[in-house]
Scaffold this motif. Structure first.
Motif, PDB file in Angstrom:
ATOM      1  N   THR A 215      30.678  26.015  37.399  1.00  0.00           N
ATOM      2  CA  THR A 215      31.582  25.629  36.305  1.00  0.00           C
ATOM      3  C   THR A 215      31.192  24.308  35.656  1.00  0.00           C
ATOM      4  OG1 THR A 215      33.084  24.344  37.711  1.00  0.00           O
ATOM      5  CG2 THR A 215      33.490  26.718  37.548  1.00  0.00           C
ATOM      6  N   PHE A 222      38.174  20.723  38.303  1.00  0.00           N
ATOM      7  CA  PHE A 222      38.317  22.169  38.496  1.00  0.00           C
ATOM      8  C   PHE A 222      39.775  22.520  38.761  1.00  0.00           C
ATOM      9  CE2 PHE A 222      38.605  25.801  41.433  1.00  0.00           C
ATOM     10  CZ  PHE A 222      38.098  26.786  40.608  1.00  0.00           C
ATOM     11  N   ASN A 225      42.120  22.253  35.769  1.00  0.00           N
ATOM     12  CA  ASN A 225      41.860  23.056  34.567  1.00  0.00           C
ATOM     13  C   ASN A 225      41.671  24.543  34.813  1.00  0.00           C
ATOM     14  OD1 ASN A 225      41.681  20.936  32.368  1.00  0.00           O
ATOM     15  ND2 ASN A 225      40.336  20.090  33.934  1.00  0.00           N
ATOM     16  N   SER A 226      41.924  25.002  36.025  1.00  0.00           N
ATOM     17  CA  SER A 226      41.758  26.442  36.277  1.00  0.00           C
ATOM     18  C   SER A 226      43.080  27.087  36.674  1.00  0.00           C
ATOM     19  CB  SER A 226      40.715  26.655  37.376  1.00  0.00           C
ATOM     20  OG  SER A 226      41.100  25.967  38.548  1.00  0.00           O
ATOM     21  N   LEU A 233      41.592  29.988  44.811  1.00  0.00           N
ATOM     22  CA  LEU A 233      40.185  30.240  45.107  1.00  0.00           C
ATOM     23  C   LEU A 233      39.683  29.273  46.181  1.00  0.00           C
ATOM     24  CD1 LEU A 233      37.244  31.019  44.851  1.00  0.00           C
ATOM     25  CD2 LEU A 233      37.152  29.850  42.651  1.00  0.00           C
ATOM     26  N   ARG A 311      36.030  36.130  48.596  1.00  0.00           N
ATOM     27  CA  ARG A 311      35.835  34.967  47.720  1.00  0.00           C
ATOM     28  C   ARG A 311      34.483  34.308  47.983  1.00  0.00           C
ATOM     29  NH1 ARG A 311      40.660  35.535  49.332  1.00  0.00           N
ATOM     30  NH2 ARG A 311      42.333  35.860  47.831  1.00  0.00           N
ATOM     31  N   THR A 314      31.697  36.402  46.701  1.00  0.00           N
ATOM     32  CA  THR A 314      31.600  36.305  45.243  1.00  0.00           C
ATOM     33  C   THR A 314      30.851  35.032  44.850  1.00  0.00           C
ATOM     34  OG1 THR A 314      33.620  37.580  44.905  1.00  0.00           O
ATOM     35  CG2 THR A 314      32.957  36.103  43.114  1.00  0.00           C
TER      36      THR A 314
ATOM     37  N   LEU B 233      29.897  42.518  44.467  1.00  0.00           N
ATOM     38  CA  LEU B 233      30.786  41.760  43.583  1.00  0.00           C
ATOM     39  C   LEU B 233      31.149  42.585  42.345  1.00  0.00           C
ATOM     40  CD1 LEU B 233      32.173  39.482  42.058  1.00  0.00           C
ATOM     41  CD2 LEU B 233      29.940  38.450  41.662  1.00  0.00           C
ATOM     42  N   VAL B 299      44.559  39.590  35.759  1.00  0.00           N
ATOM     43  CA  VAL B 299      44.998  39.050  37.054  1.00  0.00           C
ATOM     44  C   VAL B 299      46.497  38.775  37.061  1.00  0.00           C
ATOM     45  CG1 VAL B 299      42.722  38.099  37.622  1.00  0.00           C
ATOM     46  CG2 VAL B 299      44.415  36.622  36.533  1.00  0.00           C
ATOM     47  N   PRO B 310      41.030  39.622  44.744  1.00  0.00           N
ATOM     48  CA  PRO B 310      40.351  38.364  45.093  1.00  0.00           C
ATOM     49  C   PRO B 310      39.093  38.113  44.260  1.00  0.00           C
ATOM     50  CG  PRO B 310      40.076  40.011  46.832  1.00  0.00           C
ATOM     51  CD  PRO B 310      41.103  40.551  45.888  1.00  0.00           C
ATOM     52  N   ARG B 311      38.358  39.151  43.926  1.00  0.00           N
ATOM     53  CA  ARG B 311      37.121  38.936  43.174  1.00  0.00           C
ATOM     54  C   ARG B 311      37.416  38.580  41.717  1.00  0.00           C
ATOM     55  NH1 ARG B 311      36.807  42.724  46.602  1.00  0.00           N
ATOM     56  NH2 ARG B 311      35.320  42.587  48.321  1.00  0.00           N
ATOM     57  N   GLU B 313      40.159  37.382  40.499  1.00  0.00           N
ATOM     58  CA  GLU B 313      40.835  36.073  40.457  1.00  0.00           C
ATOM     59  C   GLU B 313      39.815  34.945  40.601  1.00  0.00           C
ATOM     60  OE1 GLU B 313      44.003  35.722  43.253  1.00  0.00           O
ATOM     61  OE2 GLU B 313      45.267  37.192  42.230  1.00  0.00           O
ATOM     62  N   THR B 314      38.817  35.148  41.443  1.00  0.00           N
ATOM     63  CA  THR B 314      37.762  34.142  41.611  1.00  0.00           C
ATOM     64  C   THR B 314      37.001  33.952  40.303  1.00  0.00           C
ATOM     65  OG1 THR B 314      37.539  34.612  43.962  1.00  0.00           O
ATOM     66  CG2 THR B 314      35.637  33.602  42.885  1.00  0.00           C
ATOM     67  N   LEU B 315      36.614  35.058  39.687  1.00  0.00           N
ATOM     68  CA  LEU B 315      35.894  34.959  38.407  1.00  0.00           C
ATOM     69  C   LEU B 315      36.767  34.310  37.334  1.00  0.00           C
ATOM     70  CD1 LEU B 315      34.073  38.433  38.221  1.00  0.00           C
ATOM     71  CD2 LEU B 315      33.141  36.226  38.967  1.00  0.00           C
ATOM     72  N   ALA B 317      39.276  32.065  37.714  1.00  0.00           N
ATOM     73  CA  ALA B 317      39.408  30.617  37.929  1.00  0.00           C
ATOM     74  C   ALA B 317      38.117  29.899  37.535  1.00  0.00           C
ATOM     75  CB  ALA B 317      39.765  30.326  39.387  1.00  0.00           C
ATOM     76  N   LEU B 318      36.981  30.466  37.914  1.00  0.00           N
ATOM     77  CA  LEU B 318      35.697  29.838  37.603  1.00  0.00           C
ATOM     78  C   LEU B 318      35.456  29.812  36.090  1.00  0.00           C
ATOM     79  CD1 LEU B 318      33.442  31.523  40.338  1.00  0.00           C
ATOM     80  CD2 LEU B 318      34.177  29.122  40.313  1.00  0.00           C
ATOM     81  N   LYS B 320      37.593  30.055  33.632  1.00  0.00           N
ATOM     82  CA  LYS B 320      38.565  29.184  32.956  1.00  0.00           C
ATOM     83  C   LYS B 320      38.082  27.730  33.026  1.00  0.00           C
ATOM     84  CE  LYS B 320      43.610  28.483  33.195  1.00  0.00           C
ATOM     85  NZ  LYS B 320      43.980  28.715  31.792  1.00  0.00           N
ATOM     86  N   ALA B 321      37.609  27.321  34.195  1.00  0.00           N
ATOM     87  CA  ALA B 321      37.121  25.947  34.346  1.00  0.00           C
ATOM     88  C   ALA B 321      35.824  25.739  33.555  1.00  0.00           C
ATOM     89  CB  ALA B 321      36.894  25.617  35.815  1.00  0.00           C
TER      90      ALA B 321
END
Lengths: 335, 335
Positions: A215, A222, A225-226, A233, A311, A314, B233, B299, B310-311, B313-315, B317-318, B320-321
């Motif tokens: 990111t 992080f 802003n997420s 996560l 997680r 991923t 993934l 999500v 979980p996958r 949501e991980t993508l 959050a990443l 978005k940041a």
């Protein structure tokens, strides 16, 4: 190993940011230190290191000797080889292959692995079964901003040390090395089971390093802003690692410890501060990422043990691909 | 809406890569098209669009009229407003606020949303409850490489269209618009339930867009260079979306459909090819990412329905940041 009354002779393998700080401490402790320098060889050979630090002030110093390759010092017997390179298991040549010239026929030389990740000792132990191996967990937020120039803007300095494996009989080597680091002005602790410390640091490394690399944000930025999914996560990754540690029989890596580690970043989010993790710095500088040591070894262990890690898996897949893309770009630039 | 025998008058809102191609098709179909151009206004006003394409050849053409702002055409009544902007729900001003000046008191104007993601129709439907809303899913791999210059190197051209909601009585508007696209040389299909098509495309968008934005790899390169965890993934994300679609009552978004979508990227991995997704292009060009339309809305729906993701949501959050960091960098550059 030499007597405790002789100055220790140390080969510093990897004289970047951490190695450069430890070099200063070991020189202060009276050691003779031969530094293997790669990208910064010319600068260090001619001008030494320039350290800008809160803990030690702004100083200039040079290793006892500087070499570009271990082949230049095969005639010498070292008490310790201190490895401060990035941990890149699986790379060719491997770390033990790189160290072989100065370790063949020298079972008394102790190898100190001051590196990130888990499972990093295995390939070294396999090639040098007779040598004492010390496993070290580093807290020393320093950055090499140019060849031989190190910025170290925090007071934190701690090397957690222990034998590998934890039941090995060479604890005295760990104590001697810790004493040297402390004599040199740093912090050091000898642990009965260093794997607990290693896995505790993994809680943070596994969460924040890939997040930073992917990111380009600090831990605090992080989280700010997420949205709530960012907290989920990072916390989810830590919980996955606690579960794996439990299954692996690594005691002391609990949800409570994870909460304390998580709180550090939460605090930084609240105060609008944050730390640029090493992998984020590596991405900005186009360098390889410690993907396998920090992420790959953990997710493979988890699959073996049938632990679900969606997680971390991923993050592993993404970071592995990011690292490939970085190396591809670097090869274009250097062509 | 005007009679079928009159040339349709269309407002093109967002004349980038997709909008530029559709503009050509609508002009070919005899429509009068007013284009709202932002970053490429000067170029398009003076020189038109330059399209380099496999499907239509290399051509130059201009909209019937070019404006910078919808306020310049409030005196006109449009049959259709074709929205080809990025879908950025939650941004201010919102899309319906932007369109309000040309829609107030014009319940007959149909709004065509040719955009990615899910749940993108809601805020438009809430502000314009009387207007016919058409929801469109675009397959048209074109890129605007400079202002008014569009590269469109594949033959693929398909606009899947349907009413929003699917039970709404304005299917004739969808059929009329699809006819125009086909008359103009493109492909178009009217669906009884466009949400099935929208969610089917989400399978690919949700997997490949964030992967591309975070790793800077194409779909094929990602799979070739991230090991089996990369496959897990991307496939895991698709399975999470199939589960959510099932819970949401969106039929036809099955594991079988996911397999077919996944196979497209697998094939590219095998053949050493790959496609640069739109979010990867956005990262390279420092533009905002369609994070909420493609990931956030999914999500959030999943949390409401208690579906574990979980996958994704991980993508989310990443990404978005990552988007925040991009916008921060852009604001520094433009300061």
């Amino acid at each position: 190993m030499g007597s405790n009354h002789q100055p220790a002779h140390i080969l510093l393998y990897g004289a970047g940011s951490i190695g450069g700080v430890y070099l200063y401490q070991l020189l202060q402790a009276g050691c003779k230190v031969t530094a293997v320098c790669r990208s910064n060889y010319d600068t260090v050979k001619n001008h030494g290191f320039h350290l800008f630090s809160v803990r030690y002030g702004n100083i200039v110093y040079s290793p006892s000797a500087v070499v570009q390759d271990v082949l230049e010092c095969v005639d010498q017997v070292f008490d310790f080889i201190l490895v401060c390179t990035k941990s890149l298991p699986g790379n060719k040549p491997s770390l033990p292959e790189q160290l072989k010239p100065v370790l063949s026929g020298r079972p008394q030389t102790a190898i100190v692995l001051a590196q990130n990740g888990i499972g990093i000792e295995d390939e070294v132990a396999a090639m040098f079964p007779q040598n004492p191996i010390l496993s070290g967990v580093v807290y020393c937020p320093a950055v090499q901003t140019g060849p031989g120039t190190i910025e170290y803007p925090e007071f934190l300095n701690l090397l957690e040390l222990g034998t590998f494996p934890s039941t090995a009989p060479h604890r005295h080597a760990a104590e001697r090395f810790a004493d040297l680091m402390i004599q040199g002005g740093g912090g050091a602790q000898v642990h009965d089971d260093i794997q607990v410390a290693r896995w505790s640091k993994l809680l943070m490394n596994a969460a924040w390093n890939p997040v930073g690399a992917l990111t380009l944000t600090t831990d605090g930025d992080f989280l700010r802003n997420s949205g709530p999914y960012g907290d989920d996560l990072a916390w989810g990754v830590m919980v996955e690692i606690v579960m794996l540690a439990r299954e692996m029989g690594v005691t002391g890596v609990t949800l409570q410890v994870a909460k304390e580690k998580f709180a550090i970043a939460s605090k930084r989010a609240e105060t609008g501060t944050g730390r640029e993790m090493s992998m984020l710095q590596d991405v900005r500088q186009g360098r390889s990422l410690e993907v396998e040591a920090i992420l790959g070894n953990a997710v493979r262990l988890a699959r073996d043990k049938n632990i679900s890690m969606p997680r971390l898996e991923t993050l592993y897949a993404l970071t592995k691909a990011r690292c490939w893309a970085l190396e591809k770009e670097a090869s274009k630039v250097n062509r």
